[in-house]
Scaffold this motif. Structure first.
Motif, PDB file in Angstrom:
ATOM      1  N   ARG A 130      16.522  -9.297  -9.801  1.00  0.00           N
ATOM      2  CA  ARG A 130      16.577  -8.321 -10.559  1.00  0.00           C
ATOM      3  C   ARG A 130      18.057  -7.809 -11.490  1.00  0.00           C
ATOM      4  O   ARG A 130      18.771  -9.110 -10.983  1.00  0.00           O
ATOM      5  CB  ARG A 130      17.366  -7.331  -9.491  1.00  0.00           C
TER       6      ARG A 130
ATOM      7  N   VAL B 235       2.440  -1.234  -4.803  1.00  0.00           N
ATOM      8  CA  VAL B 235       2.863  -0.467  -5.342  1.00  0.00           C
ATOM      9  C   VAL B 235       3.233  -0.468  -6.876  1.00  0.00           C
ATOM     10  O   VAL B 235       3.542  -0.072  -8.159  1.00  0.00           O
ATOM     11  CB  VAL B 235       5.077  -0.026  -5.284  1.00  0.00           C
TER      12      VAL B 235
ATOM     13  N   ASN C 177       9.072 -10.354  -5.554  1.00  0.00           N
ATOM     14  CA  ASN C 177       9.604  -9.718  -6.595  1.00  0.00           C
ATOM     15  C   ASN C 177      10.242 -10.605  -8.520  1.00  0.00           C
ATOM     16  O   ASN C 177      10.571 -10.116  -9.354  1.00  0.00           O
ATOM     17  CB  ASN C 177      10.548  -8.431  -6.838  1.00  0.00           C
TER      18      ASN C 177
ATOM     19  N   GLU D 271       6.085   2.410  -0.619  1.00  0.00           N
ATOM     20  CA  GLU D 271       6.508   1.017  -0.301  1.00  0.00           C
ATOM     21  C   GLU D 271       6.473   1.067   1.391  1.00  0.00           C
ATOM     22  O   GLU D 271       5.857   0.549   2.759  1.00  0.00           O
ATOM     23  CB  GLU D 271       7.571  -0.334  -0.121  1.00  0.00           C
TER      24      GLU D 271
ATOM     25  N   ARG E 225      20.090   4.137 -10.479  1.00  0.00           N
ATOM     26  CA  ARG E 225      19.060   4.088  -9.133  1.00  0.00           C
ATOM     27  C   ARG E 225      19.506   2.969  -8.446  1.00  0.00           C
ATOM     28  O   ARG E 225      19.032   2.009  -8.640  1.00  0.00           O
ATOM     29  CB  ARG E 225      17.645   4.400 -10.005  1.00  0.00           C
TER      30      ARG E 225
ATOM     31  N   ASN F  37      15.593  -3.699 -11.376  1.00  0.00           N
ATOM     32  CA  ASN F  37      14.434  -4.597 -10.815  1.00  0.00           C
ATOM     33  C   ASN F  37      14.078  -6.022 -12.101  1.00  0.00           C
ATOM     34  O   ASN F  37      14.834  -5.967 -12.710  1.00  0.00           O
ATOM     35  CB  ASN F  37      13.570  -3.600 -10.923  1.00  0.00           C
TER      36      ASN F  37
ATOM     37  N   SER G 259       8.978  -4.652  -0.808  1.00  0.00           N
ATOM     38  CA  SER G 259       9.917  -5.615  -0.831  1.00  0.00           C
ATOM     39  C   SER G 259      10.169  -5.953   0.140  1.00  0.00           C
ATOM     40  O   SER G 259      10.545  -5.399   1.018  1.00  0.00           O
ATOM     41  CB  SER G 259      11.254  -5.011  -1.924  1.00  0.00           C
TER      42      SER G 259
HETATM   43  O1  PAF Z   1      12.902  -0.655  -6.987  1.00  0.00           O
HETATM   44  C1  PAF Z   1      12.205  -0.929  -6.265  1.00  0.00           C
HETATM   45  O2  PAF Z   1      11.551   0.091  -5.906  1.00  0.00           O
HETATM   46  C2  PAF Z   1      11.123  -2.485  -5.999  1.00  0.00           C
HETATM   47  O3  PAF Z   1      11.719  -2.998  -6.179  1.00  0.00           O
HETATM   48  C3  PAF Z   1       9.516  -2.930  -6.280  1.00  0.00           C
HETATM   49  C4  PAF Z   1       9.480  -1.297  -7.559  1.00  0.00           C
HETATM   50  C5  PAF Z   1       8.564  -0.844  -5.112  1.00  0.00           C
HETATM   51  C6  PAF Z   1       8.966  -3.322  -5.758  1.00  0.00           C
HETATM   52  O4  PAF Z   1       8.938  -3.882  -4.793  1.00  0.00           O
END
Ligand code: PAF
Length: 324
Positions: A147, A32, A144, A71, A168, A208, A89
């Protein structure tokens, strides 16, 4: 070809069940993440190394930007062999293997080096091996990153600022539980829905790593960022187990070592990317706030009730081992 994929499917067989004697393969690798982000630079390296070392017998086609789905969908597609690879993730994967939930706990790692030390240890290997029960071979821990928060309407500095804030989140129970425990209103949405939801005020913020916020243009509507580093988010490079096991030992070794090289590349690119992207966000008019030591401590302390409530819900021995 006398035996087609359709014929085999009718007998419950997949294309790599050994009926077709060929050692040429195409690996569809969906993710993604935006094309060009550090992860996809690593996956392109993976594709190059596999093609080079197999003299083009095995081709890896990388599909970034959610082209093959979200995902969770892609993990299922990899499980069932509709595609061969993906790299979600760890939060999403905990839906498939609950023991991975320990990585969804906030403030568990202070920095990426500590995270890598744990992930690359026997404990990390053991956790990857657990995915075999879901029809998946985990080739290693990608990244990733840490965050951070990005809000539409002013800077957040301390946990109390999150009271009633519609944030979110991913559809990850432990993430949701933490934000609820500090009085926020977590709103799970799929990643492609986030931009419009921020624009329309459905949510007030998102969290994120900087790179993912920026490449998905979420820092346009949500341009008040705070470096909370609240969750370290690893990803896992996954390959369909039946497919992987149908390969020769030599091809498996090529795939594994190309995955190792991709992970090294991603981790080393990630070392500087947050600072670079942060500067770009600021140059585009965004505000990025660092926490003072006291503010950071207030965030860490805010997670204590969450740990008290949720530590017994996960594999407590693993949680303890990680914390130690
Ligand atoms: O926030 C999310 O959904 C995830 O961090 C992402 C961007 C799909 C990456 O794994």
């Amino acid at each position: 070809n006398l035996i087609t994929a359709g014929t085999m499917a009718a007998f419950g067989l997949t294309a790599w069940s050994g009926v077709v004697a060929s050692d040429s393969h195409t690996i569809k690798f969906g993710n993604v993440i935006s094309a060009g982000d550090t992860q996809n630079q690593g996956y392109e390296l993976f594709a190059e190394q596999v093609a080079e070392r197999t003299d083009g017998r095995i081709t890896v086609e990388v599909y970034p930007d959610s082209q093959l789905g979200g995902e969770r969908e892609m993990v299922e597609a990899t499980q069932f062999g509709d595609i061969e690879m993906t790299a979600p993730s760890v939060g999403v994967l905990a839906n498939f293997d609950k023991s991975l939930e320990v990585f969804d706990f906030p403030f568990i790692f202070e920095d990426a080096d500590t995270a890598h030390e744990v992930l690359d240890s026997e404990l990390g290997d053991e956790m990857l091996a657990g995915l075999a029960d879901s029809g998946l071979v985990a080739l290693g821990w990608g990244e990733n990153g840490f965050r951070n928060l990005a809000m539409t309407d002013g800077t957040v500095r301390v946990p109390e600022d999150m009271e009633g804030v519609k944030l979110r989140t991913m559809q990850v129970p432990m993430h949701i539980a933490y934000w609820e425990s500090i009085g926020a209103a977590p709103t799970p949405l799929s990643f492609p829905e986030v931009f419009t939801s921020l624009q329309q005020g459905v949510v007030d913020g998102v969290e994120n790593p900087y790179e993912l916020l920026y490449s998905a243009r979420l820092t346009e509507p949500a341009n008040y960022l705070t470096e909370t580093r609240h969750i370290y988010d690893p990803e896992v490079l996954l390959i369909n187990k039946d497919f992987y096991e149908s390969l020769s030992d030599e091809d498996q070794e090529i795939i594994q070592s190309a995955a190792d090289a991709a992970i090294d590349e991603i981790r080393s690119l990630k070392e500087n990317v947050s600072d670079e992207i942060r500067a770009e966000i600021e140059a585009a008019g965004g505000t990025v706030t660092d926490l003072t030591e006291e503010e950071r401590q207030a965030w860490i302390d805010s997670a204590v009730p969450f740990y008290a409530e949720n530590a017994s819900e996960v594999d407590t021995d693993k949680l303890k081992a990680i914390l130690e």
